[in-house]
Each structure stands twice: as structure tokens, then as C-alpha cells.
Design a protein around this motif. Sequence first.
Motif, short mmCIF file in Angstrom:
data_model
loop_
_atom_site.label_atom_id
_atom_site.label_comp_id
_atom_site.label_asym_id
_atom_site.label_seq_id
_atom_site.Cartn_x
_atom_site.Cartn_y
_atom_site.Cartn_z
N VAL A 192 8.46 32.58 -9.32
CA VAL A 192 8.94 31.26 -9.72
C VAL A 192 8.94 30.31 -8.52
O VAL A 192 9.40 30.66 -7.44
N ASP A 193 8.36 29.11 -8.72
CA ASP A 193 8.31 28.11 -7.65
C ASP A 193 9.43 27.10 -7.77
O ASP A 193 9.81 26.45 -6.81
N ALA A 205 23.14 21.08 -7.33
CA ALA A 205 21.74 21.33 -6.98
C ALA A 205 21.64 22.04 -5.64
O ALA A 205 20.88 23.01 -5.48
N LYS A 206 22.43 21.58 -4.68
CA LYS A 206 22.39 22.19 -3.35
C LYS A 206 22.86 23.65 -3.41
O LYS A 206 22.20 24.54 -2.87
N ASN A 207 23.99 23.89 -4.08
CA ASN A 207 24.51 25.26 -4.18
C ASN A 207 23.52 26.17 -4.91
O ASN A 207 23.32 27.32 -4.53
N LEU A 208 22.90 25.64 -5.96
CA LEU A 208 21.94 26.45 -6.72
C LEU A 208 20.73 26.81 -5.85
O LEU A 208 20.25 27.94 -5.88
N GLU A 209 20.26 25.84 -5.06
CA GLU A 209 19.11 26.13 -4.20
C GLU A 209 19.48 27.18 -3.16
O GLU A 209 18.66 28.02 -2.79
N ASP A 210 20.73 27.14 -2.69
CA ASP A 210 21.18 28.14 -1.73
C ASP A 210 21.12 29.54 -2.33
O ASP A 210 20.69 30.50 -1.69
N VAL A 211 21.54 29.65 -3.60
CA VAL A 211 21.60 30.97 -4.24
C VAL A 211 20.22 31.41 -4.71
O VAL A 211 19.80 32.55 -4.50
N LEU A 212 19.48 30.48 -5.35
CA LEU A 212 18.21 30.86 -6.00
C LEU A 212 17.04 30.88 -5.02
O LEU A 212 16.00 31.47 -5.30
N LYS A 213 17.18 30.21 -3.89
CA LYS A 213 16.15 30.20 -2.83
C LYS A 213 14.84 29.53 -3.26
O LYS A 213 13.80 29.77 -2.67
N VAL A 214 14.88 28.74 -4.31
CA VAL A 214 13.71 27.93 -4.69
C VAL A 214 14.22 26.54 -5.05
O VAL A 214 15.40 26.37 -5.37
N PRO A 215 13.33 25.52 -5.01
CA PRO A 215 13.77 24.17 -5.39
C PRO A 215 14.29 24.13 -6.82
O PRO A 215 13.80 24.85 -7.69
#
Length: 382
Positions: free
Chosen positions: A82-83, A96-106
Motif C-alpha cells: 500500500v502506498d 492525519a499526523k498520528n495515522l501516518e505515524d502508525v501506518l507509515k504511509v501517507p
Amino acid sequence: MDAPAPTAQRTRRHAFLVGLALPGQPGWQVREHLDELAALADTAGADVVGSAVQARPAPDPRLYIGAGKAAELAARLPGLAVDVVLFDDDLTGTQAKNLEDVLKVPVIDRSGVILEIFERRARSREARTQVELARLNYELPRLARKWGHLSRQVGGIGVRGGEGETQLEADRRVLTRRIAKLRRELEHIDERRRRQRRSRTALPVVALAGYTNAGKSTLFNRLTRDGTFAEDRLFATLDARVRRGALDAERWPVLFADTVGFIRKLPHHLVASFRSTLDEVVEADLVVHVIDRSHPRWEEQQRVAEEVMASLGVDPERVLVVFNKADRLGPGEPRQPDVLHVSAVTGEGLGALRATIGERLVRQRAAPRPPFEALPGRPGFA
Ligand SMILES: Nc1nc2c(ncn2[C@@H]2O[C@H](COP(=O)(O)OP(=O)(O)OP(=O)(O)O)[C@@H](O)[C@H]2O)c(=O)[nH]1
Ligand SMILES: [Mg+2]
């Protein structure tokens, strides 16, 4: 099964969709909204490789979804290469920031996806200016997130938080200045458009409006015999287009306007930025509300379009509802007797549509019928 190709070998991004099922929201509706997000992703140049729905009493203020669900997704995404993860609702900058921290993708929310499509589609200077303005207004409250990434990257070499604040302030100033400049540019464009509208012949204007993909441009082509871009994609049309057409064989000329489509959860920045384009709808003598009657959720699409038009200040008295794609309705499917059914593809019902438009214009006294002799015999008007 083969392992998914790494990002570098693909031209289209792999997208994973995430939606929430809030209390009282039926499962089919969440699915339907995700299907639409999938269509948006496709139009934005991404292939959907998976999706997840979580039932929650309310969005989590930190992560939108639950922490457990986020961790589960983080483990699942790499296997699907997944990109980007797309969320069906708007996220706060923090989410959005917290999700990117956890998911490691944009992570991109629905408004962000719609913006990307508009950016790809914008051709004219007006559309490009409008989209850029919408983008900057969208980014402004999310700046802190961007700087958050940057400060983490350089944090190891001794940058202090205080400098981050300064940079953030500077970025904000640049954006704010650019927004002001774009607003001024749009005012000029607006003024020019208004002058154009005033200088047009006194022909009545009939605007085609409605949900994206309803068939407005196809109908516009039929009614004006123009080769306007029609495509089975969301938001094929971004610029209002105005062209002459005729209401009957006696060549009663009117101007038809084709307009940008509506969609549920349309980012309000976009609506605001497209104001001058949408003025074509607001100022039209008659608005033909085109509905894709063959769409399983046509009633919801109708409601969304009505809400957007109401928010623009369109007078419901000046709206004519038309069911398009009648060719796709099964023979057994009941037709609503009080609504015009047409097919922009087969031409079914178009004579009745022209006649009804004429009656409505006369009734609204927007267009006292000119004597036939007085009309220029332009070719291609039949
Ligand atoms: N079967 C059928 N298909 C139609 C009809 N009208 C339009 N379509 C198809 O529906 C798709 C969307 O048509 P468009 O005319 O681009 O729709 P639009 O409302 O202008 O869409 P946007 O500009 O994206 O908002 C195209 O694939 C058309 O060929 C119709 O009456 N019947
Ligand atoms: Mg169109």
C-alpha cells in the motif's frame, strides 16, 4: 499469488480505503460511500487493493479509527504494498499526523482525494486558480503536520522546537500571501465573467447541473451538438461551458451551460473556490437537474445535489428535474409519471425535454417566444 510489485515499478499507486460505521448508519451506506471513494481513487490514479470499515460510536479524536484497528492495519498494509491510505471522511491535522505515524504511509482524506482529481482535471487558468486556492485553504490548517515531519527528520541534528515554530509561522505567511493573491486574481476573472455574461445576447440560459457522472456533458453535447469532453469518470468537467442550442425544429435558440458535478462531502473550500464557475448555475434562467436514474443510489445523489444547489442559493422554482440514463432502466421498472425520463445516449425523451424547457422558460417569462421569422437560420440548430 505473486507478491505485489514495489512502488517504483508501478505507474499507479496502491490505495487502501478506510471508513467508519457510526451508530445509525446502515452497512450498505458505508459500503456505498466506500465504493464512491474507490471511484474517486481510480480517477485520482490509484488502484484500490483493500478496504476496512470500523464500527464506532464516534471518530477517535486522535486517530479517527481505534488504536487497535490502526495497529492491525499497520501490520496488514505492507503485504498489500500500500502506498497511500484513503479515509472516507475529513481528518483533522492531528488525526492525519498520528495515522501516518502508525501506518507509515501517507494518509489522504476524502477532500484531499477530490482536490487531487480537480488538480489533474483543471485546464483553464480560471479552473487552475480556483483549484490552487482550494488546495492552499486545505493545507493551511494542516501545515503543522508537515512541519512536524520535517522537524522530526532534522531533530537529531539539534534543531530546537522554537525554530520549528518560526518556520511554521513563515510558511503560514507565504501561504496566506499567496491565498490573498489568488483571491484577487479570481476577483478579476469573476469580473470578466460577469462582463461576458452581460454582453451575451439576451438569450435565456439553461444550466445543466447535478451529481458527478449523471450525464450532464453527454446531454449538453446532444442539446448543442458540441464535442464536449464526456467520460465515465468522476469530475470529467471542471469548467462551465456555454454554447448555443435550440429548443425545437423552429430554432428557438437558448444558451446551454454545462457545469462541474457535485458529490457528497464536497469540500466546502472547493465549492467556495468554484463560486464563479458555479455562478453559471445560480444565474441561469432554468437549471436542469440531471439525475442518473440508473444509479442504485440515485435518490441520495439527488438529495446531495439539491443540498449543494440550495447552499449556492439556487431557487428551487427554477429547477427542472430530469431522469437521465432511462435506457438503462429495465422494462419492468416503474417510471415516475411526473418526471421526464431521457437518455442522452439513445436520444429518448429529448424532444419532450426541449419542449418542457421551452414551456418553463415561457412560464417564468425569462424568454418571451420570439417570432420565428426574427430568428437567424443558423445551421445545426435543429
Ligand atoms: N447508458 C447511458 N449512459 C449515459 C447516459 N448519459 C451519459 N451516460 C454515460 O455516463 C458517463 C458520464 O457522462 P458525462 O456526460 O461525462 O457525465 P457528467 O455528468 O458530465 O459528469 P462530470 O462532468 O464528471 O460531473 C459517460 O460514460 C456517458 O457515456 C445515458 O443516457 N445512458
Ligand atoms: Mg461533465
